[in-house]
Scaffold this motif. Sequence first.
Motif, mmCIF file in Angstrom:
data_model
loop_
_atom_site.group_PDB
_atom_site.id
_atom_site.type_symbol
_atom_site.label_atom_id
_atom_site.label_comp_id
_atom_site.label_asym_id
_atom_site.label_seq_id
_atom_site.Cartn_x
_atom_site.Cartn_y
_atom_site.Cartn_z
ATOM 1 N N LYS A 74 40.169 38.532 43.590
ATOM 2 C CA LYS A 74 41.045 39.238 42.764
ATOM 3 C C LYS A 74 41.197 38.568 41.414
ATOM 4 C CE LYS A 74 44.281 40.584 46.567
ATOM 5 N NZ LYS A 74 45.548 40.120 47.034
ATOM 6 N N ALA A 75 41.217 37.336 41.393
ATOM 7 C CA ALA A 75 41.329 36.367 39.913
ATOM 8 C C ALA A 75 40.061 37.030 39.134
ATOM 9 C CB ALA A 75 41.436 35.179 40.149
ATOM 10 N N GLN A 76 38.918 36.937 39.770
ATOM 11 C CA GLN A 76 37.629 37.063 39.102
ATOM 12 C C GLN A 76 37.717 38.685 38.532
ATOM 13 O OE1 GLN A 76 35.199 35.547 42.259
ATOM 14 N NE2 GLN A 76 34.501 33.995 40.898
ATOM 15 N N GLN A 77 38.433 39.779 39.198
ATOM 16 C CA GLN A 77 38.464 40.884 38.787
ATOM 17 C C GLN A 77 39.302 41.149 37.621
ATOM 18 O OE1 GLN A 77 39.548 43.251 42.257
ATOM 19 N NE2 GLN A 77 37.564 43.040 43.378
ATOM 20 N N ARG A 78 40.406 40.163 37.616
ATOM 21 C CA ARG A 78 41.347 40.444 36.531
ATOM 22 C C ARG A 78 40.838 39.641 35.263
ATOM 23 N NH1 ARG A 78 47.441 40.815 38.938
ATOM 24 N NH2 ARG A 78 48.222 40.848 36.736
ATOM 25 N N TRP A 79 40.192 38.608 35.302
ATOM 26 C CA TRP A 79 39.933 37.626 34.235
ATOM 27 C C TRP A 79 38.535 37.485 34.212
ATOM 28 C CZ3 TRP A 79 44.483 36.643 37.440
ATOM 29 C CH2 TRP A 79 45.560 36.793 36.817
ATOM 30 N N PHE B 255 47.819 32.442 38.879
ATOM 31 C CA PHE B 255 47.833 33.461 39.898
ATOM 32 C C PHE B 255 47.245 32.954 41.286
ATOM 33 C CE2 PHE B 255 44.876 36.622 41.699
ATOM 34 C CZ PHE B 255 45.642 37.783 41.744
ATOM 35 N N TRP C 43 52.733 39.528 40.103
ATOM 36 C CA TRP C 43 51.174 39.629 39.826
ATOM 37 C C TRP C 43 50.832 40.948 40.046
ATOM 38 C CZ3 TRP C 43 49.258 36.750 36.468
ATOM 39 C CH2 TRP C 43 49.464 35.313 36.328
ATOM 40 N N GLN C 44 51.474 41.758 41.058
ATOM 41 C CA GLN C 44 51.004 43.290 41.350
ATOM 42 C C GLN C 44 51.595 44.314 40.486
ATOM 43 O OE1 GLN C 44 48.953 42.621 44.244
ATOM 44 N NE2 GLN C 44 49.786 40.619 44.225
ATOM 45 N N ALA D 159 44.556 32.754 35.335
ATOM 46 C CA ALA D 159 43.829 32.852 36.686
ATOM 47 C C ALA D 159 44.396 31.600 37.625
ATOM 48 C CB ALA D 159 42.522 32.761 36.389
ATOM 49 N N ASP E 19 42.698 33.068 29.923
ATOM 50 C CA ASP E 19 42.306 33.642 31.202
ATOM 51 C C ASP E 19 42.229 32.313 32.168
ATOM 52 O OD1 ASP E 19 41.515 35.918 30.195
ATOM 53 O OD2 ASP E 19 39.318 35.660 30.023
#
Length: 152
Positions: free
Chosen positions: A69-74, A113, A150-151, A110, A106
């Motif tokens: 999820k973190a890698q998708q966001r940042w 998060f 965060w959601q 991250a 980022d």
Amino acid sequence: MHSVRVQEKDFSVHDEWKACRERLRGKAGAVVSFIGLVRERSTTGKVSSLYLEHYPRMTEASIDRIVAKAQQRWSLLDVIVIHRIGELQPEDQIVLVIVASAHRADAFAACEFIMDLLKTEAVFWKKETGDEESVWIESTLEDVNRSQEWQE
């Protein structure tokens, strides 16, 4: 790239930092880390030990999902998450999160998060032992609220 480890033995922040730097080879502009420690006091009083139980593979999978999820966001270059299990004492290291990216925003976001979601989504059972009793502990309302932010 990322690495997730759940282990009983302690970790070396220096060794993990050095390995991360070697993998990055000058690509990152920022590396943010968080080291969590076992506190000697909690809402139930003085803590003499904290015991963490887990289901092998299930716990790692839950942490892998958080990292994904973190890698998708940042835009992240490297993520390391090490979480200890077993019986820990006050002042022991319990968790290490290292996040590398090209830019500090980022990496900071991250890392925060990942820590917030580790407190609510990672599959662990925690038993705190104090002077008079042992209690299984759950995520606090503050942990849940931070995770939910965060959601949004």
